[in-house]
Structure formats: structure tokens, C-alpha cells
Design a protein around this motif. Structure first.
Motif, PDB file in Angstrom:
ATOM      1  N   GLN A  58       0.804  -1.221   0.000  1.00  5.58           N
ATOM      2  CA  GLN A  58       0.000   0.000   0.000  1.00  5.58           C
ATOM      3  C   GLN A  58       0.837   1.273   0.000  1.00  5.58           C
ATOM      4  OE1 GLN A  58       0.096  -2.187   2.536  1.00  5.58           O
ATOM      5  NE2 GLN A  58       0.004  -1.152   4.512  1.00  5.58           N
ATOM      6  N   TRP A  59       1.967   1.292   0.698  1.00  4.85           N
ATOM      7  CA  TRP A  59       2.754   2.525   0.794  1.00  4.85           C
ATOM      8  C   TRP A  59       3.482   2.826  -0.513  1.00  4.85           C
ATOM      9  CZ3 TRP A  59       0.404   4.756   4.333  1.00  4.85           C
ATOM     10  CH2 TRP A  59      -0.025   4.086   5.471  1.00  4.85           C
ATOM     11  N   ASN A  60       3.990   1.783  -1.173  1.00  4.44           N
ATOM     12  CA  ASN A  60       4.645   1.990  -2.471  1.00  4.44           C
ATOM     13  C   ASN A  60       3.631   2.446  -3.524  1.00  4.44           C
ATOM     14  OD1 ASN A  60       7.163   1.170  -1.490  1.00  4.44           O
ATOM     15  ND2 ASN A  60       6.690  -0.967  -1.871  1.00  4.44           N
ATOM     16  N   ILE A  61       2.464   1.830  -3.502  1.00  2.88           N
ATOM     17  CA  ILE A  61       1.414   2.182  -4.452  1.00  2.88           C
ATOM     18  C   ILE A  61       0.920   3.604  -4.177  1.00  2.88           C
ATOM     19  CG2 ILE A  61      -0.965   1.648  -5.137  1.00  2.88           C
ATOM     20  CD1 ILE A  61      -0.111  -1.362  -4.742  1.00  2.88           C
ATOM     21  N   ARG A  62       0.746   3.935  -2.921  1.00  5.54           N
ATOM     22  CA  ARG A  62       0.305   5.288  -2.553  1.00  5.54           C
ATOM     23  C   ARG A  62       1.295   6.337  -3.059  1.00  5.54           C
ATOM     24  NH1 ARG A  62       0.691   8.305   2.978  1.00  5.54           N
ATOM     25  NH2 ARG A  62      -0.938   9.837   2.717  1.00  5.54           N
ATOM     26  N   ALA A  63       2.578   6.084  -2.847  1.00  5.22           N
ATOM     27  CA  ALA A  63       3.601   7.038  -3.288  1.00  5.22           C
ATOM     28  C   ALA A  63       3.563   7.212  -4.803  1.00  5.22           C
ATOM     29  CB  ALA A  63       4.984   6.565  -2.846  1.00  5.22           C
ATOM     30  N   ASP A  64       3.428   6.119  -5.546  1.00  2.00           N
ATOM     31  CA  ASP A  64       3.375   6.206  -7.005  1.00  2.00           C
ATOM     32  C   ASP A  64       2.089   6.892  -7.457  1.00  2.00           C
ATOM     33  OD1 ASP A  64       4.316   5.862  -9.622  1.00  2.00           O
ATOM     34  OD2 ASP A  64       3.330   3.905  -9.823  1.00  2.00           O
ATOM     35  N   LEU A  65       0.983   6.598  -6.800  1.00  2.00           N
ATOM     36  CA  LEU A  65      -0.285   7.253  -7.132  1.00  2.00           C
ATOM     37  C   LEU A  65      -0.168   8.761  -6.954  1.00  2.00           C
ATOM     38  CD1 LEU A  65      -3.336   7.213  -7.835  1.00  2.00           C
ATOM     39  CD2 LEU A  65      -3.760   6.912  -5.376  1.00  2.00           C
ATOM     40  N   PHE A  66       0.392   9.208  -5.841  1.00  2.00           N
ATOM     41  CA  PHE A  66       0.534  10.648  -5.601  1.00  2.00           C
ATOM     42  C   PHE A  66       1.444  11.291  -6.639  1.00  2.00           C
ATOM     43  CE2 PHE A  66      -0.512  10.556  -0.767  1.00  2.00           C
ATOM     44  CZ  PHE A  66      -1.841  10.295  -1.065  1.00  2.00           C
ATOM     45  N   LYS A  67       2.496  10.608  -7.023  1.00  2.00           N
ATOM     46  CA  LYS A  67       3.404  11.129  -8.056  1.00  2.00           C
ATOM     47  C   LYS A  67       2.658  11.284  -9.377  1.00  2.00           C
ATOM     48  CE  LYS A  67       7.468   9.768 -10.689  1.00  2.00           C
ATOM     49  NZ  LYS A  67       7.106   8.925 -11.796  1.00  2.00           N
ATOM     50  N   ARG A  68       1.932  10.253  -9.764  1.00  2.00           N
ATOM     51  CA  ARG A  68       1.184  10.300 -11.026  1.00  2.00           C
ATOM     52  C   ARG A  68       0.100  11.375 -10.997  1.00  2.00           C
ATOM     53  NH1 ARG A  68       0.827   4.534 -13.768  1.00  2.00           N
ATOM     54  NH2 ARG A  68       2.696   3.547 -12.921  1.00  2.00           N
ATOM     55  N   LEU A  69      -0.596  11.489  -9.864  1.00  2.00           N
ATOM     56  CA  LEU A  69      -1.637  12.505  -9.748  1.00  2.00           C
ATOM     57  C   LEU A  69      -1.036  13.905  -9.821  1.00  2.00           C
ATOM     58  CD1 LEU A  69      -3.992  11.011  -7.019  1.00  2.00           C
ATOM     59  CD2 LEU A  69      -4.447  11.232  -9.478  1.00  2.00           C
ATOM     60  N   HIS A  70       0.092  14.110  -9.179  1.00  2.69           N
ATOM     61  CA  HIS A  70       0.756  15.412  -9.231  1.00  2.69           C
ATOM     62  C   HIS A  70       1.060  15.800 -10.680  1.00  2.69           C
ATOM     63  CE1 HIS A  70       3.215  18.757  -7.939  1.00  2.69           C
ATOM     64  NE2 HIS A  70       4.176  18.328  -8.739  1.00  2.69           N
ATOM     65  N   GLU A  71       1.567  14.855 -11.453  1.00  3.57           N
ATOM     66  CA  GLU A  71       1.874  15.112 -12.863  1.00  3.57           C
ATOM     67  C   GLU A  71       0.615  15.437 -13.657  1.00  3.57           C
ATOM     68  OE1 GLU A  71       3.953  11.556 -13.993  1.00  3.57           O
ATOM     69  OE2 GLU A  71       5.767  12.136 -12.896  1.00  3.57           O
ATOM     70  N   GLU A  72      -0.447  14.669 -13.425  1.00  2.54           N
ATOM     71  CA  GLU A  72      -1.703  14.902 -14.158  1.00  2.54           C
ATOM     72  C   GLU A  72      -2.346  16.227 -13.745  1.00  2.54           C
ATOM     73  OE1 GLU A  72      -3.365  13.217 -16.730  1.00  2.54           O
ATOM     74  OE2 GLU A  72      -1.336  12.374 -16.819  1.00  2.54           O
ATOM     75  N   PHE A  73      -2.318  16.543 -12.468  1.00  2.00           N
ATOM     76  CA  PHE A  73      -2.895  17.811 -12.024  1.00  2.00           C
ATOM     77  C   PHE A  73      -2.164  18.986 -12.661  1.00  2.00           C
ATOM     78  CE2 PHE A  73      -4.366  15.853  -7.729  1.00  2.00           C
ATOM     79  CZ  PHE A  73      -5.393  15.177  -8.374  1.00  2.00           C
ATOM     80  N   ALA A  74      -0.851  18.882 -12.774  1.00  2.00           N
ATOM     81  CA  ALA A  74      -0.075  19.947 -13.413  1.00  2.00           C
ATOM     82  C   ALA A  74      -0.474  20.111 -14.866  1.00  2.00           C
ATOM     83  CB  ALA A  74       1.414  19.661 -13.285  1.00  2.00           C
ATOM     84  N   LYS A  75      -0.695  19.003 -15.569  1.00  2.00           N
ATOM     85  CA  LYS A  75      -1.096  19.064 -16.978  1.00  2.00           C
ATOM     86  C   LYS A  75      -2.449  19.735 -17.163  1.00  2.00           C
ATOM     87  CE  LYS A  75       1.127  14.770 -18.451  1.00  2.00           C
ATOM     88  NZ  LYS A  75       0.837  13.390 -18.908  1.00  2.00           N
ATOM     89  N   HIS A  76      -3.324  19.585 -16.164  1.00  2.01           N
ATOM     90  CA  HIS A  76      -4.700  20.085 -16.279  1.00  2.01           C
ATOM     91  C   HIS A  76      -4.950  21.321 -15.419  1.00  2.01           C
ATOM     92  CE1 HIS A  76      -6.017  16.640 -18.678  1.00  2.01           C
ATOM     93  NE2 HIS A  76      -5.212  15.917 -17.916  1.00  2.01           N
ATOM     94  N   ASP A  77      -3.879  21.955 -14.972  1.00  2.00           N
ATOM     95  CA  ASP A  77      -4.001  23.192 -14.176  1.00  2.00           C
ATOM     96  C   ASP A  77      -4.877  23.023 -12.933  1.00  2.00           C
ATOM     97  OD1 ASP A  77      -2.322  24.696 -15.861  1.00  2.00           O
ATOM     98  OD2 ASP A  77      -3.994  25.006 -17.256  1.00  2.00           O
ATOM     99  N   ILE A  78      -4.651  21.924 -12.240  1.00  2.00           N
ATOM    100  CA  ILE A  78      -5.386  21.686 -10.986  1.00  2.00           C
ATOM    101  C   ILE A  78      -4.406  21.856  -9.836  1.00  2.00           C
ATOM    102  CG2 ILE A  78      -6.566  19.938  -9.595  1.00  2.00           C
ATOM    103  CD1 ILE A  78      -7.750  18.866 -12.174  1.00  2.00           C
TER     104      ILE A  78
END
Length: 78
Positions: A58-78
Motif C-alpha cells: 500500500q505505501w509503495n502504491i500510494r507514493a506512485d499514485l501521488f506522483k502520477r496525480l501530481h503530474e496529471e494535475f499539473a497538466k490540467h491546471d489543478i
């Protein structure tokens, strides 16, 4: 000023992509998804994201999820 529907779609899409990726497919048993908006604070919206993983991952997946979300939010101005 975040569009909640847009936010939900991004989180759910990223969670689904992770669950289908070769790296995580056997370790994510339920794709992460936006469960609810928990509230607001001075910095923004607080959301609850749920998903299921195999034990100890869960902790490794959580860290990767947050990284991916950060990248996507930046792309979509969130």
C-alpha cells in the motif's frame, strides 16, 4: 476553483491505469478511485481516495499514485 467532475475523472483514470500497468497489476486488487469530497481548507479541496492492494504494497502504491496525480494535475491546471 477546481472542477470536481474533472478532478474525479482524472483520479479515477490514473487509478485505473495504475491497476492495469505491468508494475502494479498483480498488487492492486481494486483500482484507486475518488470516494468523496471530505471538505475544504485554506489550501484547497480535501478528497478521500480508496483502493485495495496486496499486503505490504500500500505505501509503495500510494507514493506512485501521488506522483502520477501530481503530474496529471499539473497538466490540467489543478
Amino acid at each position: 476553483d477546481t472542477d470536481i467532475d474533472k478532478l474525479t475523472k482524472i483520479i479515477n483514470r490514473v487509478g485505473k491505469q495504475m491497476s492495469e500497468s505491468p508494475e502494479w497489476s498483480g498488487k492492486i486488487t481494486q483500482a484507486p478511485f475518488l470516494d468523496t469530497v471530505r471538505g475544504f481548507d485554506k489550501d484547497g479541496i480535501i478528497v478521500k481516495i480508496l483502493g485495495r492492494t496486496t499486503p505490504t504494497e500500500q505505501w509503495n502504491i500510494r507514493a506512485d499514485l501521488f506522483k502520477r496525480l501530481h503530474e496529471e494535475f499539473a497538466k490540467h491546471d489543478i
